[in-house]
Design a protein around this motif. Structure first.
Motif, short mmCIF file in Angstrom:
data_model
loop_
_atom_site.label_atom_id
_atom_site.label_comp_id
_atom_site.label_asym_id
_atom_site.label_seq_id
_atom_site.Cartn_x
_atom_site.Cartn_y
_atom_site.Cartn_z
N HIS A 123 10.91 -1.53 -0.54
CA HIS A 123 9.85 -0.93 -1.35
C HIS A 123 10.16 -1.02 -2.85
O HIS A 123 9.30 -0.74 -3.67
N LEU A 124 11.38 -1.41 -3.22
CA LEU A 124 11.77 -1.37 -4.62
C LEU A 124 11.31 -2.58 -5.44
O LEU A 124 10.78 -2.41 -6.54
N PRO A 125 11.50 -3.83 -4.97
CA PRO A 125 11.24 -4.98 -5.85
C PRO A 125 9.76 -5.32 -5.97
O PRO A 125 8.92 -4.82 -5.23
N GLY A 126 9.49 -6.23 -6.91
CA GLY A 126 8.17 -6.81 -7.03
C GLY A 126 7.29 -6.12 -8.05
O GLY A 126 7.56 -4.99 -8.47
N PRO A 127 6.21 -6.80 -8.46
CA PRO A 127 5.31 -6.23 -9.48
C PRO A 127 4.58 -4.98 -9.01
O PRO A 127 4.10 -4.21 -9.83
N GLU A 128 4.48 -4.79 -7.70
CA GLU A 128 3.90 -3.56 -7.15
C GLU A 128 4.94 -2.79 -6.33
O GLU A 128 4.59 -2.03 -5.43
N GLY A 129 6.21 -2.99 -6.67
CA GLY A 129 7.27 -2.22 -6.04
C GLY A 129 7.39 -0.85 -6.67
O GLY A 129 6.86 -0.58 -7.75
N VAL A 130 8.12 0.03 -6.02
CA VAL A 130 8.26 1.41 -6.50
C VAL A 130 8.88 1.45 -7.90
O VAL A 130 8.47 2.26 -8.74
N VAL A 131 9.86 0.57 -8.17
CA VAL A 131 10.49 0.58 -9.49
C VAL A 131 9.46 0.32 -10.58
O VAL A 131 9.37 1.06 -11.57
N GLU A 132 8.66 -0.72 -10.41
CA GLU A 132 7.69 -1.08 -11.44
C GLU A 132 6.56 -0.05 -11.52
O GLU A 132 6.06 0.27 -12.60
N LEU A 133 6.16 0.50 -10.38
CA LEU A 133 5.09 1.51 -10.38
C LEU A 133 5.53 2.78 -11.10
O LEU A 133 4.73 3.43 -11.79
N ASP A 151 0.83 -1.21 0.00
CA ASP A 151 0.00 0.00 0.00
C ASP A 151 0.86 1.25 0.00
O ASP A 151 0.57 2.23 -0.71
N ARG A 152 1.93 1.23 0.76
CA ARG A 152 2.80 2.40 0.86
C ARG A 152 3.62 2.58 -0.43
O ARG A 152 3.98 3.71 -0.77
N ASN A 153 3.92 1.49 -1.13
CA ASN A 153 4.59 1.62 -2.43
C ASN A 153 3.79 2.52 -3.36
O ASN A 153 4.34 3.40 -4.04
N HIS A 154 2.49 2.29 -3.40
CA HIS A 154 1.63 3.07 -4.29
C HIS A 154 1.60 4.54 -3.87
O HIS A 154 1.63 5.44 -4.72
N VAL A 155 1.55 4.79 -2.57
CA VAL A 155 1.57 6.16 -2.07
C VAL A 155 2.88 6.85 -2.47
O VAL A 155 2.88 7.98 -2.98
N MET A 156 3.99 6.16 -2.26
CA MET A 156 5.29 6.75 -2.57
C MET A 156 5.44 7.07 -4.06
O MET A 156 5.87 8.17 -4.43
N ALA A 157 5.10 6.11 -4.90
CA ALA A 157 5.25 6.32 -6.34
C ALA A 157 4.36 7.44 -6.83
O ALA A 157 4.78 8.28 -7.65
N THR A 158 3.13 7.50 -6.34
CA THR A 158 2.19 8.54 -6.76
C THR A 158 2.66 9.92 -6.33
O THR A 158 2.66 10.88 -7.11
N ARG A 159 3.09 10.04 -5.10
CA ARG A 159 3.49 11.35 -4.58
C ARG A 159 4.83 11.80 -5.13
O ARG A 159 5.10 13.00 -5.23
N ALA A 160 5.69 10.86 -5.51
CA ALA A 160 7.00 11.24 -6.08
C ALA A 160 6.88 11.66 -7.53
O ALA A 160 7.73 12.41 -8.04
N GLY A 161 5.84 11.21 -8.23
CA GLY A 161 5.70 11.44 -9.65
C GLY A 161 5.88 12.87 -10.11
O GLY A 161 6.69 13.14 -11.03
N PRO A 162 5.18 13.84 -9.53
CA PRO A 162 5.32 15.23 -10.00
C PRO A 162 6.75 15.77 -9.90
O PRO A 162 7.21 16.49 -10.80
N SER A 163 7.45 15.44 -8.83
CA SER A 163 8.84 15.90 -8.70
C SER A 163 9.73 15.23 -9.73
O SER A 163 10.61 15.87 -10.34
N LEU A 164 9.53 13.93 -9.95
CA LEU A 164 10.33 13.21 -10.94
C LEU A 164 10.06 13.71 -12.34
O LEU A 164 10.95 13.68 -13.20
N ASP A 165 8.84 14.19 -12.59
CA ASP A 165 8.52 14.76 -13.90
C ASP A 165 9.37 15.98 -14.21
O ASP A 165 9.64 16.29 -15.37
N ALA A 166 9.80 16.67 -13.15
CA ALA A 166 10.66 17.84 -13.34
C ALA A 166 12.12 17.46 -13.47
O ALA A 166 12.94 18.23 -13.99
#
Length: 364
Positions: A342-352, A316-331
């Motif tokens: 939080h990094l590995p797996g099909p729902e890890g931050v890397v894949e998200l 659940d927290r992987n999804h929160v992290m990836a979503t909230r980091a997105g706008p900054s990473l877009d810049a």
């Protein structure tokens, strides 16, 4: 000389729950070193007279390679099935913006962990924005205030105490275990069990370093970012992190706390093995190793609780992290640091992040 070695410990379902709960949190998820410091502050446990304690853990996988090679083979096979299971340092790219970087961390003060992998120091130095799980790690006083702003997160507020939830055997174990750590049970009886566990589940050498003022990696990165004039952003608040773990069943936390106090040196061995795997970038091997160390028997309740823990505290927290980091990473031009699990797996931050259109390439 130890009375009990990891290879001869008898199987235990609660031990499995403990390893998935306390040790995984310790290794890569919640910043429990900060929480332990807060508990110490609440209890006025002296830090000024801290003495350095040597770490005594041994690598479990190395021992099993001789005594139980089939166990090692099983652990490695399970890890090999996990997508993005190798690597703790990644490059993040999207057309038209400067590259960013993602570092998986351990929330520990071990000097080996504080020495970031090759390329990471330069990536950090060049970043305009630094993202960590919670920017509240900068200020323990602020974090303590945030916790006590909702007393129900840390304390029993309905008139009950931890003893309300203990059977006779658990009470004896808790009483004696806490006494050995200088914590009389009445002193902490109104604290939630996860709060107590955040203190007693840490290896003595970690507590010693923290007591001496050592910073864990995420905390150091946040402080360095501010001192260097970078923009610092947090993905979660500490209250959000605590709500995630506090929302799990009380029986789950009681079992974890009691088993923590019974484990002795196995805590240090599992922590040493986790650290070695982290340094090698074998992130997906950590969970299978911990499960193998637990020797969990077939217990459906235990399995259900472990699944609930992993879903709530990791996925659940992987999804929160990836979503909230997105706008900054877009810049672009970001250095992002989150717990390594939080990094590995099909729902890890890397894949998200890949699903958001970023290209991620493992560097180390």
């Amino acid at each position: 000389m130890r009375a009990t070695t990891p290879t001869t410990r008898s199987p235990s379902a609660p031990l499995g729950r403990f390893l998935l709960d306390s040790l995984v949190s310790l290794a890569a998820l919640l910043p429990v070193l900060l929480l332990a410091a807060l508990v110490a502050g609440f209890l006025s446990i002296g830090r000024a007279h801290a003495e350095e304690v040597a770490c005594k853990g041994v690598n479990l996988l190395e021992g099993w390679a001789t005594t139980d090679p089939a166990r090692v083979k099983s652990v490695e096979a399970e890890a090999a099935r996990v997508v993005n299971g190798m690597g703790k340092f990644w490059k993040i790219e999207k057309p038209g913006v400067p590259a960013s970087y993602l570092l998986g961390t351990m929330h520990v003060t071990d000097p080996r962990v504080l020495a970031m992998p090759e390329g990471a120091p330069d990536a950090f130095a060049g970043a305009a924005t630094v993202i960590v799980e919670s920017d509240e790690v900068l200020d323990e006083t602020k974090a303590r205030i945030a916790l006590i702003s909702d007393p129900s997160l840390t304390m029993f507020t309905d008139g009950s105490t931890i003893e309300t939830y203990l059977d006779a055997d658990q009470k004896v174990i808790l009483t004696e275990g806490l006494k050995a750590r200088g914590l009389p049970l009445p002193t902490v009886a109104r604290m939630k069990p996860w709060m107590i566990a955040s203190f007693v589940s840490l290896p003595p050498c970690e507590l010693s370093r923290k007591a001496g003022g050592a910073r864990f990696l995420d905390q150091k990165l946040a402080q360095d970012a501010v001192s260097q004039g970078k923009t610092l952003k947090g993905l979660e608040t500490i209250v959000e992190q605590i709500r995630a773990i506090d929302g799990l069943p009380i029986a789950f936390h009681i079992s974890a706390l009691v088993e923590t106090l019974k484990l002795g040196s196995l805590v240090e061995d599992a922590m040493e093995t986790t650290t070695d795997l982290y340094l090698e970038g074998r992130i997906a091997t950590i969970m299978p190793m911990l499960k193998a160390a637990s020797q969990t028997v077939d217990d459906s309740d235990s399995e259900q609780q472990s699944v609930a823990f992993e879903q709530r505290i990791i996925t659940d927290r992987n999804h929160v992290m990836a979503t909230r980091a997105g706008p900054s990473l877009d810049a672009g031009n970001v250095f992002m640091a989150v717990g390594a699990l939080h990094l590995p797996g099909p729902e890890g931050v890397v894949e998200l992040l890949r699903k958001q259109g970023f290209t991620l390439t493992v560097l180390r």
